[in-house]
Design a protein around this motif. Structure first.
Motif, PDB file in Angstrom:
ATOM      1  N   SER A 112      49.004  50.236  47.747  1.00 39.82           N
ATOM      2  CA  SER A 112      47.677  49.691  47.531  1.00 39.82           C
ATOM      3  C   SER A 112      47.733  48.173  47.349  1.00 39.82           C
ATOM      4  N   TRP A 113      48.704  47.697  46.541  1.00 42.30           N
ATOM      5  CA  TRP A 113      48.814  46.252  46.314  1.00 42.30           C
ATOM      6  C   TRP A 113      49.128  45.540  47.627  1.00 42.30           C
ATOM      7  N   TYR A 114      50.055  46.093  48.407  1.00 39.32           N
ATOM      8  CA  TYR A 114      50.440  45.489  49.677  1.00 39.32           C
ATOM      9  C   TYR A 114      49.262  45.453  50.640  1.00 39.32           C
ATOM     10  N   LEU A 115      48.495  46.510  50.744  1.00 42.67           N
ATOM     11  CA  LEU A 115      47.342  46.538  51.646  1.00 42.67           C
ATOM     12  C   LEU A 115      46.290  45.521  51.217  1.00 42.67           C
ATOM     13  N   ASP A 116      46.130  45.329  49.904  1.00 42.51           N
ATOM     14  CA  ASP A 116      45.193  44.301  49.428  1.00 42.51           C
ATOM     15  C   ASP A 116      45.662  42.909  49.841  1.00 42.51           C
TER      16      ASP A 116
END
Length: 135
Positions: free
Chosen positions: A1-5
Protein backbone atom coordinates in the motif's frame (compact mmCIF):
# COMPACT_ATOMS: atom_id res chain seq x y z
CA UNK A 1 0.00 0.00 0.00
CA UNK A 2 2.79 2.45 0.91
CA UNK A 3 4.66 1.67 -2.33
CA UNK A 4 1.54 2.13 -4.48
CA UNK A 5 0.90 5.49 -2.80
CA UNK A 6 4.48 6.64 -3.62
CA UNK A 7 4.14 5.46 -7.23
CA UNK A 8 0.79 7.24 -7.63
CA UNK A 9 2.23 10.40 -6.05
CA UNK A 10 5.24 10.27 -8.38
CA UNK A 11 3.08 9.77 -11.47
CA UNK A 12 0.79 12.64 -10.47
CA UNK A 13 3.83 14.88 -9.84
CA UNK A 14 5.27 13.98 -13.24
CA UNK A 15 1.98 14.79 -14.94
CA UNK A 16 1.74 18.15 -13.18
CA UNK A 17 5.37 18.97 -14.04
CA UNK A 18 5.01 18.14 -17.74
CA UNK A 19 5.32 21.83 -18.65
CA UNK A 20 8.57 22.16 -16.74
CA UNK A 21 10.22 24.68 -19.05
CA UNK A 22 7.58 27.37 -18.95
CA UNK A 23 4.49 26.81 -16.86
CA UNK A 24 1.18 28.56 -17.37
CA UNK A 25 1.17 32.13 -16.11
CA UNK A 26 -1.82 31.53 -13.86
CA UNK A 27 -2.43 28.08 -12.40
CA UNK A 28 -5.81 26.48 -12.61
CA UNK A 29 -7.39 26.96 -9.17
CA UNK A 30 -7.01 23.89 -7.01
CA UNK A 31 -4.68 22.11 -9.44
CA UNK A 32 -1.34 22.92 -7.81
CA UNK A 33 -0.08 21.72 -4.48
CA UNK A 34 2.67 23.67 -2.75
CA UNK A 35 4.21 20.53 -1.27
CA UNK A 36 5.22 19.03 -4.64
CA UNK A 37 8.59 20.74 -4.65
CA UNK A 38 8.31 21.85 -8.25
CA UNK A 39 9.18 25.41 -9.19
CA UNK A 40 10.84 27.14 -6.27
CA UNK A 41 10.51 30.50 -8.06
CA UNK A 42 7.22 32.16 -8.98
CA UNK A 43 5.81 31.44 -12.42
CA UNK A 44 6.85 34.89 -13.68
CA UNK A 45 10.50 33.76 -13.55
CA UNK A 46 10.04 30.71 -15.77
CA UNK A 47 10.60 32.46 -19.11
CA UNK A 48 13.61 34.58 -17.98
CA UNK A 49 15.24 31.48 -16.49
CA UNK A 50 14.65 29.55 -19.73
CA UNK A 51 16.13 32.38 -21.83
CA UNK A 52 19.11 32.65 -19.47
CA UNK A 53 19.81 28.92 -19.66
CA UNK A 54 19.61 28.97 -23.46
CA UNK A 55 21.99 31.95 -23.69
CA UNK A 56 24.44 30.35 -21.24
CA UNK A 57 24.32 27.10 -23.21
CA UNK A 58 24.94 28.83 -26.53
CA UNK A 59 27.81 30.88 -25.10
CA UNK A 60 29.62 27.85 -23.71
CA UNK A 61 31.02 26.60 -27.03
CA UNK A 62 32.55 29.89 -28.27
CA UNK A 63 34.19 30.52 -24.90
CA UNK A 64 35.51 26.96 -24.70
CA UNK A 65 36.74 27.07 -28.30
CA UNK A 66 38.53 30.35 -27.66
CA UNK A 67 40.33 29.16 -24.55
CA UNK A 68 41.09 25.64 -25.75
CA UNK A 69 42.11 26.29 -29.37
CA UNK A 70 42.44 29.92 -30.44
CA UNK A 71 44.58 31.26 -27.60
CA UNK A 72 47.03 28.30 -27.63
CA UNK A 73 47.24 28.53 -31.43
CA UNK A 74 48.02 32.25 -31.25
CA UNK A 75 50.65 31.61 -28.58
CA UNK A 76 52.30 28.90 -30.68
CA UNK A 77 52.38 31.16 -33.73
CA UNK A 78 53.92 33.90 -31.60
CA UNK A 79 56.44 31.45 -30.12
CA UNK A 80 57.58 30.09 -33.47
CA UNK A 81 57.14 33.06 -35.80
CA UNK A 82 57.07 36.09 -33.49
CA UNK A 83 60.77 36.88 -33.80
CA UNK A 84 60.65 36.62 -37.60
CA UNK A 85 57.55 38.86 -37.66
CA UNK A 86 59.26 41.49 -35.52
CA UNK A 87 62.38 41.30 -37.67
CA UNK A 88 60.30 41.60 -40.86
CA UNK A 89 58.53 44.63 -39.41
CA UNK A 90 61.78 46.39 -38.51
CA UNK A 91 63.95 45.36 -41.48
CA UNK A 92 64.30 47.82 -44.32
CA UNK A 93 65.37 46.75 -47.78
CA UNK A 94 64.67 43.06 -47.20
CA UNK A 95 61.44 41.43 -48.27
CA UNK A 96 59.38 40.16 -45.32
CA UNK A 97 58.91 36.87 -47.16
CA UNK A 98 62.67 36.35 -47.29
CA UNK A 99 62.81 36.71 -43.52
CA UNK A 100 59.95 34.30 -42.92
CA UNK A 101 61.11 31.70 -45.44
CA UNK A 102 64.67 31.92 -44.14
CA UNK A 103 63.70 31.35 -40.51
CA UNK A 104 64.55 28.05 -38.84
CA UNK A 105 60.99 27.39 -37.69
CA UNK A 106 59.53 27.87 -41.17
CA UNK A 107 62.05 25.42 -42.63
CA UNK A 108 61.16 22.90 -39.92
CA UNK A 109 57.43 23.42 -40.51
CA UNK A 110 57.78 22.91 -44.26
CA UNK A 111 60.01 19.86 -43.68
CA UNK A 112 57.53 18.28 -41.26
CA UNK A 113 54.64 18.97 -43.64
CA UNK A 114 56.62 17.31 -46.43
CA UNK A 115 57.30 14.25 -44.27
CA UNK A 116 53.62 13.97 -43.33
CA UNK A 117 52.50 14.31 -46.96
CA UNK A 118 55.08 11.75 -48.14
CA UNK A 119 54.12 9.30 -45.39
CA UNK A 120 50.45 9.71 -46.24
CA UNK A 121 51.17 9.05 -49.92
CA UNK A 122 53.24 5.92 -49.17
CA UNK A 123 50.54 4.51 -46.89
CA UNK A 124 47.89 5.24 -49.53
CA UNK A 125 49.89 3.47 -52.26
CA UNK A 126 50.57 0.48 -50.01
CA UNK A 127 46.92 0.31 -48.99
CA UNK A 128 45.81 0.26 -52.64
CA UNK A 129 48.41 -2.21 -53.92
CA UNK A 130 49.01 -4.80 -51.19
CA UNK A 131 46.17 -7.26 -50.64
CA UNK A 132 47.05 -7.68 -46.95
CA UNK A 133 46.45 -3.97 -46.34
CA UNK A 134 42.90 -4.00 -47.70
CA UNK A 135 40.03 -3.68 -45.26
Amino acid sequence: SWYLDRVAETICRMQSNIGYLVRDIAPIPGSERHTEGSGMFPRAFDLPILVGVIIATLMTFPITFTFMYLIPFAEMVDLFFGSAARMAFCAHGISPWQIFLGSYHMRMLVGMAGIVILTNFVIFVLWKTLPACRL
